[in-house]
Design a protein around this motif. Structure first.
Motif, PDB file in Angstrom:
ATOM      1  N   LEU A   1      13.183  68.144 -24.518  1.00 18.41           N
ATOM      2  CA  LEU A   1      12.518  66.802 -24.690  1.00 18.41           C
ATOM      3  C   LEU A   1      11.104  67.226 -25.170  1.00 18.41           C
ATOM      4  O   LEU A   1      10.312  67.987 -24.699  1.00 18.41           O
ATOM      5  CB  LEU A   1      12.316  66.403 -23.095  1.00 18.41           C
ATOM      6  N   ILE A   2      10.955  66.159 -25.928  1.00 14.04           N
ATOM      7  CA  ILE A   2       9.403  66.007 -26.656  1.00 14.04           C
ATOM      8  C   ILE A   2       8.606  65.055 -25.764  1.00 14.04           C
ATOM      9  O   ILE A   2       9.369  63.864 -25.557  1.00 14.04           O
ATOM     10  CB  ILE A   2       9.381  65.784 -27.984  1.00 14.04           C
ATOM     11  N   LEU A   3       7.877  65.237 -25.108  1.00 11.94           N
ATOM     12  CA  LEU A   3       6.882  64.558 -24.131  1.00 11.94           C
ATOM     13  C   LEU A   3       5.853  63.994 -24.679  1.00 11.94           C
ATOM     14  O   LEU A   3       4.944  64.936 -25.499  1.00 11.94           O
ATOM     15  CB  LEU A   3       6.906  65.192 -22.865  1.00 11.94           C
ATOM     16  N   SER A   4       5.273  62.843 -24.309  1.00 11.91           N
ATOM     17  CA  SER A   4       3.745  62.561 -24.634  1.00 11.91           C
ATOM     18  C   SER A   4       3.166  62.354 -23.497  1.00 11.91           C
ATOM     19  O   SER A   4       3.655  61.784 -22.481  1.00 11.91           O
ATOM     20  CB  SER A   4       3.795  61.200 -25.321  1.00 11.91           C
ATOM     21  N   ARG A   5       1.901  62.928 -23.379  1.00 16.30           N
ATOM     22  CA  ARG A   5       1.143  62.912 -22.162  1.00 16.30           C
ATOM     23  C   ARG A   5       0.028  61.921 -22.191  1.00 16.30           C
ATOM     24  O   ARG A   5      -0.881  61.830 -23.025  1.00 16.30           O
ATOM     25  CB  ARG A   5       0.373  64.368 -21.748  1.00 16.30           C
TER      26      ARG A   5
ATOM     27  N   LYS B   1       2.755  59.811 -34.010  1.00 18.19           N
ATOM     28  CA  LYS B   1       2.421  58.275 -33.823  1.00 18.19           C
ATOM     29  C   LYS B   1       2.542  57.925 -32.474  1.00 18.19           C
ATOM     30  O   LYS B   1       1.907  57.128 -31.777  1.00 18.19           O
ATOM     31  CB  LYS B   1       3.572  57.484 -34.713  1.00 18.19           C
ATOM     32  N   GLN B   2       3.942  58.339 -31.804  1.00 19.52           N
ATOM     33  CA  GLN B   2       3.950  57.804 -30.310  1.00 19.52           C
ATOM     34  C   GLN B   2       3.150  58.415 -29.392  1.00 19.52           C
ATOM     35  O   GLN B   2       2.630  57.766 -28.312  1.00 19.52           O
ATOM     36  CB  GLN B   2       5.221  58.096 -29.864  1.00 19.52           C
TER      37      GLN B   2
ATOM     38  N   ILE C   1       9.003  60.380 -22.195  1.00 17.28           N
ATOM     39  CA  ILE C   1      10.028  61.035 -23.171  1.00 17.28           C
ATOM     40  C   ILE C   1       9.976  59.977 -24.420  1.00 17.28           C
ATOM     41  O   ILE C   1      10.105  59.074 -24.393  1.00 17.28           O
ATOM     42  CB  ILE C   1      11.297  60.962 -22.623  1.00 17.28           C
ATOM     43  N   ILE C   2       9.641  60.985 -25.595  1.00 15.82           N
ATOM     44  CA  ILE C   2       9.397  60.077 -26.771  1.00 15.82           C
ATOM     45  C   ILE C   2      10.689  60.764 -27.681  1.00 15.82           C
ATOM     46  O   ILE C   2      10.921  60.222 -28.853  1.00 15.82           O
ATOM     47  CB  ILE C   2       8.267  60.358 -27.441  1.00 15.82           C
ATOM     48  N   TYR C   3      11.264  61.764 -27.245  1.00 20.56           N
ATOM     49  CA  TYR C   3      12.526  62.496 -28.310  1.00 20.56           C
ATOM     50  C   TYR C   3      13.325  63.509 -27.537  1.00 20.56           C
ATOM     51  O   TYR C   3      12.796  63.812 -26.446  1.00 20.56           O
ATOM     52  CB  TYR C   3      11.933  62.999 -29.479  1.00 20.56           C
ATOM     53  N   ALA C   4      14.512  63.248 -27.332  1.00 19.99           N
ATOM     54  CA  ALA C   4      15.548  64.228 -26.611  1.00 19.99           C
ATOM     55  C   ALA C   4      16.308  64.733 -27.876  1.00 19.99           C
ATOM     56  O   ALA C   4      16.896  64.164 -28.780  1.00 19.99           O
ATOM     57  CB  ALA C   4      16.305  63.580 -25.738  1.00 19.99           C
ATOM     58  N   GLY C   5      16.473  66.031 -27.696  1.00 22.34           N
ATOM     59  CA  GLY C   5      17.127  67.023 -28.792  1.00 22.34           C
ATOM     60  C   GLY C   5      18.041  68.031 -28.290  1.00 22.34           C
ATOM     61  O   GLY C   5      17.670  68.544 -27.174  1.00 22.34           O
TER      62      GLY C   5
END
Length: 160
Positions: A29-33, A66-67, A40-44
């Protein structure tokens, strides 16, 4: 440190720039703090990589920035699945994408409703509980859902 997403226990989150290879058979998971909250901004998923630039060269990297607002706000959480198949990892991803709808997952499929909305009919239905008028809430393919304006009870009527 760990973070629970659905029933899965992900390791992390750690700042994305602190990540180092290798990675093998996992969901990430790519997370934004945002202060004390992670979004969660991306799951791969990853079969295997030893590339240090794996995330920087990812096709969605610019969307992540960007997010999150900046590269420093990006975090990584991983779910190791060492004995998993690609299908098993895809199943986990599908569940996460359906529940959280990460904005940078371009392959997230919008699910279409299994009903057809038709034009409403002006028909007065009274509530069996309190006698107040019931308003049409949702018109389905073969029935209509009504909700009482007074007590809130609902009723479904088949359309003729």
């Amino acid at each position: 440190m760990s973070i629970q997403i659905l029933q899965y226990e992900f390791l992390g989150p750690i700042p994305l720039d602190e990540w180092g290879p290798p990675m093998e058979k996992l969901v990430y998971l790519i997370l934004s703090r945002d202060k004390d909250r992670f979004n969660i901004i991306y799951a791969g998923e990853c079969e295997k990589t030893e590339e240090k630039s794996y995330f920087i060269q990812h096709s969605q990297f610019q969307c992540w920035i960007k997010q999150s607002g900046s590269e420093k706000s990006l975090y990584l959480a991983i779910l190791p699945m060492f004995e998993s198949s690609n299908i098993q990892r895809q199943n986990v991803l599908t569940r996460i994408n359906q529940r959280y709808k990460p904005p940078c997952n371009t392959d997230t499929v919008e699910s279409k409703p299994d009903y057809i909305v038709r034009s409403s009919k002006s028909e007065k239905i009274t509530c069996a509980c309190c006698g107040a008028e019931m308003k049409s809430e949702k018109i389905l393919e073969k029935s209509t859902l009504y909700r009482c304006t007074n007590c809130g009870i609902s009723d479904t009527r088949l359309d003729s």
